[in-house]
Design a protein around this motif. Sequence first.
Motif, PDB file in Angstrom:
ATOM      1  N   PHE A 170       0.834  -1.205   0.000  1.00 56.26           N
ATOM      2  CA  PHE A 170       0.000   0.000   0.000  1.00 56.26           C
ATOM      3  C   PHE A 170       0.866   1.251   0.000  1.00 56.26           C
ATOM      4  CE2 PHE A 170      -2.893   2.999   2.392  1.00 56.26           C
ATOM      5  CZ  PHE A 170      -3.765   3.209   1.336  1.00 56.26           C
ATOM      6  N   PHE A 171       1.911   1.263   0.819  1.00 58.52           N
ATOM      7  CA  PHE A 171       2.825   2.409   0.825  1.00 58.52           C
ATOM      8  C   PHE A 171       3.430   2.616  -0.561  1.00 58.52           C
ATOM      9  CE2 PHE A 171       3.889   1.697   5.593  1.00 58.52           C
ATOM     10  CZ  PHE A 171       2.738   2.374   5.955  1.00 58.52           C
ATOM     11  N   ALA A 172       3.834   1.540  -1.198  1.00 59.49           N
ATOM     12  CA  ALA A 172       4.433   1.648  -2.535  1.00 59.49           C
ATOM     13  C   ALA A 172       3.431   2.200  -3.545  1.00 59.49           C
ATOM     14  CB  ALA A 172       4.947   0.280  -2.987  1.00 59.49           C
ATOM     15  N   GLU A 173       2.169   1.811  -3.420  1.00 65.32           N
ATOM     16  CA  GLU A 173       1.143   2.324  -4.336  1.00 65.32           C
ATOM     17  C   GLU A 173       0.942   3.827  -4.149  1.00 65.32           C
ATOM     18  OE1 GLU A 173      -3.573   1.549  -5.420  1.00 65.32           O
ATOM     19  OE2 GLU A 173      -2.320  -0.108  -4.729  1.00 65.32           O
ATOM     20  N   LEU A 174       0.924   4.275  -2.896  1.00 67.08           N
ATOM     21  CA  LEU A 174       0.779   5.706  -2.636  1.00 67.08           C
ATOM     22  C   LEU A 174       1.983   6.474  -3.165  1.00 67.08           C
ATOM     23  CD1 LEU A 174      -0.695   5.789   0.996  1.00 67.08           C
ATOM     24  CD2 LEU A 174      -1.872   5.538  -1.184  1.00 67.08           C
ATOM     25  N   ASP A 175       3.180   5.951  -2.925  1.00 69.11           N
ATOM     26  CA  ASP A 175       4.392   6.610  -3.431  1.00 69.11           C
ATOM     27  C   ASP A 175       4.368   6.718  -4.949  1.00 69.11           C
ATOM     28  OD1 ASP A 175       5.485   6.995  -0.921  1.00 69.11           O
ATOM     29  OD2 ASP A 175       6.679   5.157  -0.972  1.00 69.11           O
ATOM     30  N   ALA A 176       3.925   5.664  -5.614  1.00 68.40           N
ATOM     31  CA  ALA A 176       3.883   5.654  -7.074  1.00 68.40           C
ATOM     32  C   ALA A 176       2.905   6.705  -7.595  1.00 68.40           C
ATOM     33  CB  ALA A 176       3.510   4.266  -7.584  1.00 68.40           C
ATOM     34  N   PHE A 177       1.735   6.836  -6.930  1.00 69.88           N
ATOM     35  CA  PHE A 177       0.767   7.845  -7.367  1.00 69.88           C
ATOM     36  C   PHE A 177       1.335   9.246  -7.213  1.00 69.88           C
ATOM     37  CE2 PHE A 177      -2.573  10.917  -6.843  1.00 69.88           C
ATOM     38  CZ  PHE A 177      -3.475  10.578  -7.827  1.00 69.88           C
ATOM     39  N   VAL A 178       1.950   9.513  -6.068  1.00 69.59           N
ATOM     40  CA  VAL A 178       2.517  10.845  -5.830  1.00 69.59           C
ATOM     41  C   VAL A 178       3.611  11.143  -6.850  1.00 69.59           C
ATOM     42  CG1 VAL A 178       3.853  12.243  -4.210  1.00 69.59           C
ATOM     43  CG2 VAL A 178       1.913  10.887  -3.383  1.00 69.59           C
ATOM     44  N   ALA A 179       4.507  10.184  -7.091  1.00 69.88           N
ATOM     45  CA  ALA A 179       5.602  10.391  -8.037  1.00 69.88           C
ATOM     46  C   ALA A 179       5.079  10.656  -9.448  1.00 69.88           C
ATOM     47  CB  ALA A 179       6.529   9.180  -8.030  1.00 69.88           C
ATOM     48  N   ALA A 180       4.013   9.970  -9.820  1.00 69.48           N
ATOM     49  CA  ALA A 180       3.478  10.116 -11.182  1.00 69.48           C
ATOM     50  C   ALA A 180       2.716  11.421 -11.385  1.00 69.48           C
ATOM     51  CB  ALA A 180       2.573   8.932 -11.499  1.00 69.48           C
ATOM     52  N   ASN A 181       2.263  12.053 -10.280  1.00 70.62           N
ATOM     53  CA  ASN A 181       1.374  13.209 -10.429  1.00 70.62           C
ATOM     54  C   ASN A 181       1.864  14.478  -9.725  1.00 70.62           C
ATOM     55  OD1 ASN A 181      -1.211  11.976 -11.767  1.00 70.62           O
ATOM     56  ND2 ASN A 181      -0.637  10.544 -10.140  1.00 70.62           N
ATOM     57  N   GLN A 182       3.039  14.435  -9.117  1.00 66.34           N
ATOM     58  CA  GLN A 182       3.470  15.574  -8.310  1.00 66.34           C
ATOM     59  C   GLN A 182       3.818  16.812  -9.136  1.00 66.34           C
ATOM     60  OE1 GLN A 182       6.860  14.251  -6.092  1.00 66.34           O
ATOM     61  NE2 GLN A 182       8.068  13.702  -7.896  1.00 66.34           N
ATOM     62  N   ASP A 183       4.046  16.647 -10.430  1.00 62.69           N
ATOM     63  CA  ASP A 183       4.368  17.800 -11.273  1.00 62.69           C
ATOM     64  C   ASP A 183       3.130  18.464 -11.867  1.00 62.69           C
ATOM     65  OD1 ASP A 183       7.083  17.448 -10.817  1.00 62.69           O
ATOM     66  OD2 ASP A 183       7.307  16.072 -12.517  1.00 62.69           O
TER      67      ASP A 183
END
Length: 356
Positions: free
Chosen positions: A227-240
């Motif tokens: 779950f942590f990895a999924e949240l990190d992936a979403f943030v990384a993909a959309n933070q810009d």
Amino acid sequence: GKPGARNPVFCDGLEEKMGIHGNATCVIRHEESTGWLVGEENRGLALMFVMMNEARIGVGLQGIAQAEAAYQAAAAFAKERLQGRSLTGPKNPDGPADPIIVHPDVRRMLMDSRAVIEAGRAFLFWTALQGDLAHASPDEAVRQKGNDYMALMTPVVKGFLTDKGLKVCSDALQIHGGSGFTEHFPASQYMRDVRIALIYEGTNGVQALDLVGRKLAANGGRAVMGFFAELDAFVAANQDDPALKPFTEGLADAKAKLQEGTMWLMQNGLMNPDNAGAASTDYMHLFGLTALAYMWALIAKTCQAKIAAGDTDPFYATKLTIGRYYMQRVLPDTTGHLAKLTSGSELMMALPAEAF
């Protein structure tokens, strides 16, 4: 017909309950009555938990459904009830007073409610999807992840969403004022009926203990780390994406707090089981707040895509406003829950029983 010899099972009466009056709860007496084995011997508890876990998802749904009904009643009342004038000048100048929905504190309760209900409903659907994937996906890795998530999220769905359902029903009654405490409006019934959801199918304290005592450690922590990895992936993909900045920043902060709380439990819970017990409810709420932040981030991304594609339906702009409100006004509760859960159990357990 020919019923044969009576099996000595007796209904001694109906319970008079605080709420859910449409449901009959009976006192049952067994006098050396006969029972029959259903299923495989010594597998009853395992089979019962299949039923219980499904029921816990249903009770989480009950909490959100009752919250939705209470919110709708409160919103309708707030738009009709005239009392006082807006702090920024009359909004109903031709009437004797303004509707109470103009008052910020009434808006606070309505917005708190809606921000939790809409993300809570999404969390229920998202969790149910994991169950479908666990059963039906042709990909073994997806099935495993679905099973992991269902096990991890079930106590959060049940415990967190019913706690929040009670809060929404309480706020809905508050918006009704003294009228809400009477039987002339539905607010009191919603308040009575939702209360059982925090108790049955495993009390919310038991859900929290299940989460920290069993679900976090299962398979070496595979589910929560996934779950942590999924949240990190979403943030990384959309933070810009500047339009999603309130959501990615809020989610990243909540995830960091949830991860810190998880690490604290892993380090301190085994050393002293009371630490895990003392932290469990705050951890469950920290988890639930983070999960709903993820739901709002997913919702916001979809809404922004619809708007960018030229869809002018105000539904999407409304969703974004409520989601930003959640990030700004509801999600900061994670700070308090983390502070409390990491304080340990010493003071909680300090008094002898006779001091209470």
